[in-house]
Design a protein around this motif. Structure first.
Motif, PDB file in Angstrom:
ATOM      1  N   LYS A  89       0.939  -1.418   0.117  1.00  0.00           N
ATOM      2  CA  LYS A  89      -0.029  -0.117   0.008  1.00  0.00           C
ATOM      3  C   LYS A  89       0.978   1.218   0.068  1.00  0.00           C
ATOM      4  N   CYS A  90       1.828   1.131  -0.728  1.00  0.00           N
ATOM      5  CA  CYS A  90       2.855   2.484  -0.805  1.00  0.00           C
ATOM      6  C   CYS A  90       2.807   2.847  -2.071  1.00  0.00           C
ATOM      7  N   LEU A  91       3.463   4.140  -2.334  1.00  0.00           N
ATOM      8  CA  LEU A  91       3.449   5.161  -3.539  1.00  0.00           C
ATOM      9  C   LEU A  91       4.142   4.299  -4.820  1.00  0.00           C
ATOM     10  N   ILE A  92       5.039   3.469  -4.282  1.00  0.00           N
ATOM     11  CA  ILE A  92       5.974   2.562  -5.633  1.00  0.00           C
ATOM     12  C   ILE A  92       5.010   1.687  -5.932  1.00  0.00           C
ATOM     13  N   THR A  93       4.287   0.848  -5.284  1.00  0.00           N
ATOM     14  CA  THR A  93       3.559  -0.201  -5.806  1.00  0.00           C
ATOM     15  C   THR A  93       2.248   0.451  -6.691  1.00  0.00           C
ATOM     16  N   ASN A  94       1.746   1.311  -6.123  1.00  0.00           N
ATOM     17  CA  ASN A  94       0.432   2.029  -6.801  1.00  0.00           C
ATOM     18  C   ASN A  94       0.814   2.919  -7.653  1.00  0.00           C
ATOM     19  N   GLY A  95       1.810   4.050  -7.451  1.00  0.00           N
ATOM     20  CA  GLY A  95       1.953   5.022  -8.421  1.00  0.00           C
ATOM     21  C   GLY A  95       2.898   4.510  -9.353  1.00  0.00           C
ATOM     22  N   LEU A  96       3.512   3.363  -9.623  1.00  0.00           N
ATOM     23  CA  LEU A  96       4.482   3.128 -10.908  1.00  0.00           C
ATOM     24  C   LEU A  96       3.994   1.887 -11.520  1.00  0.00           C
ATOM     25  N   ASN A  97       2.691   1.383 -11.297  1.00  0.00           N
ATOM     26  CA  ASN A  97       2.268   0.311 -11.780  1.00  0.00           C
ATOM     27  C   ASN A  97       1.897   0.420 -13.511  1.00  0.00           C
ATOM     28  N   LEU A  98       2.184   1.352 -13.922  1.00  0.00           N
ATOM     29  CA  LEU A  98       1.903   1.530 -15.529  1.00  0.00           C
ATOM     30  C   LEU A  98       3.155   1.542 -16.235  1.00  0.00           C
ATOM     31  N   TYR A  99       4.305   1.034 -15.623  1.00  0.00           N
ATOM     32  CA  TYR A  99       5.383   0.675 -16.253  1.00  0.00           C
ATOM     33  C   TYR A  99       5.258  -0.168 -17.586  1.00  0.00           C
ATOM     34  N   THR A 100       4.418  -1.344 -17.250  1.00  0.00           N
ATOM     35  CA  THR A 100       4.362  -2.196 -18.359  1.00  0.00           C
ATOM     36  C   THR A 100       3.640  -1.516 -19.598  1.00  0.00           C
ATOM     37  N   ARG A 101       2.826  -0.418 -19.494  1.00  0.00           N
ATOM     38  CA  ARG A 101       2.358   0.369 -20.589  1.00  0.00           C
ATOM     39  C   ARG A 101       3.308   1.197 -20.919  1.00  0.00           C
ATOM     40  N   ALA A 102       4.283   1.806 -20.238  1.00  0.00           N
ATOM     41  CA  ALA A 102       5.216   2.407 -20.827  1.00  0.00           C
ATOM     42  C   ALA A 102       6.336   1.695 -21.716  1.00  0.00           C
ATOM     43  N   LEU A 103       6.420   0.499 -21.100  1.00  0.00           N
ATOM     44  CA  LEU A 103       7.241  -0.541 -21.786  1.00  0.00           C
ATOM     45  C   LEU A 103       6.794  -0.964 -23.259  1.00  0.00           C
ATOM     46  N   ALA A 104       5.497  -1.223 -23.201  1.00  0.00           N
ATOM     47  CA  ALA A 104       4.776  -1.503 -24.500  1.00  0.00           C
ATOM     48  C   ALA A 104       4.784  -0.401 -25.462  1.00  0.00           C
ATOM     49  N   LYS A 105       4.336   0.654 -24.921  1.00  0.00           N
ATOM     50  CA  LYS A 105       4.381   1.973 -25.956  1.00  0.00           C
ATOM     51  C   LYS A 105       5.763   2.693 -26.435  1.00  0.00           C
TER      52      LYS A 105
END
Lengths: 161, 139
Positions: A89-105
């Motif tokens: 429940k911290c900022l890293i796990t919730n705030g950066l979970n779109l890295y997969t999208r950035a990796l794909a795009k």
């Protein structure tokens, strides 16, 4: 440095400030390398930054660097941990979970959302995820920046976390 | 929830520069990219998720080109508009035609033309009167 301390004329949104910085160190269309980052040149942002190591950890990136403000917000230093082993429940796990999208795009992504932290308080955050690459094309790290605001009933409006 | 793709026009095609979830932020970023002089045109494309069809609809919500470009950025269809030079013969003919029209208009408005017009009207009037007089004498 909080947003209130910023010099006049400087972009207030952290996500856009780091995007501006990332574009400034980018050579043509190649992604900048991790070694191109200069913490002194982005001292107002660096404390809110996280570097995720993607190379060999595509499914569960490793926290390579964690800024001081993020450590405070997470309540611990998560350097060396993976996204899945960081506090849930911290900022890293919730705030950066779109890295997969950035990796794909293969482009920078900025976004905002909210989650409930371990104290049951709603956390409103904005994040930016920016690709880094040693050879300019293969993404091996992500430079991320995130900040948040606690949506507590007793919190005065604009009180930054 | 919508996403906004900031796209820049490079080498005849649109390339995604970044993805944002905030429209104002995306437009700001597009304008900043245009100022950066690495692209001639930018646009912001909104991705709207349609839950019924489980598809994304794309809608261009912002488009700008640098002043030296056409207002459309030559980029509405992904191709750059080029100015096509006219063949020399056509240009010469066009010039002649244009010049002739200009000369004719100038002549119509000139004093000699007004005098000639006046003389023709007076002449016709006299001829009409003489003709009427002859008809009257016959009767």
């Amino acid at each position: 440095m909080s947003e209130d301390d910023l010099p006049p004329g400087m972009e207030r949104r952290l996500s856009l400030r780091i995007l501006n910085y990332w574009r400034s160190i980018r050579q043509d269309d190649a992604f900048p390398a991790k070694g191109d980052l200069d913490p002194a040149a982005m001292s107002d942002i660096w404390g809110y930054c996280v570097i995720l190591k993607i190379e060999g950890n595509e499914a569960d990136p490793l926290v390579d660097f964690c800024g001081d403000e993020i450590k405070k917000l997470c309540g611990e230093d998560v350097t060396g941990k993976t996204i899945s082993t960081a506090p849930p429940k911290c900022l890293i796990t919730n705030g950066l979970n779109l890295y997969t999208r950035a990796l794909a795009k293969r482009v920078p992504i900025t976004y905002g959302d909210e989650f409930e932290n371990d104290k049951g308080v709603k956390v409103l955050f904005r994040s930016a995820i920016l690709p880094l690459s040693e050879d300019g094309t293969t993404i091996d790290h992500f430079l991320c920046a995130t900040n948040c605001r606690l949506d507590e009933p007793d919190t005065i409006d604009g009180d930054e976390a | 929830m919508s996403n906004y793709e900031v796209q820049s026009h490079k080498n005849g095609q649109w390339v995604i520069a970044s993805v944002q979830d905030d429209q104002d932020e995306a437009i700001y970023e597009a304008q900043r990219l245009l100022q950066g002089k690495r692209t001639t045109s930018v646009r912001v494309v909104q991705e709207i998720y349609d839950a019924n069809s489980d598809t994304y609809r794309m809608k261009v919500i912002f488009r700008r080109a640098r002043a030296s470009e056409t207002s459309d950025g030559g980029a509405g269809d992904g191709t750059k508009k080029k100015k096509v030079a006219r063949p020399k013969e056509l240009s010469t003919f066009g010039k002649f035609s244009r010049d002739t029209k200009i000369s004719f208009r100038a002549f119509i408005g000139s004093v000699p033309f007004l005098i000639i017009k006046f003389a023709v009207i007076i002449g016709l009037g006299i001829w009409l009167l003489v003709s009427l007089q002859e008809v009257a004498e016959k009767l």
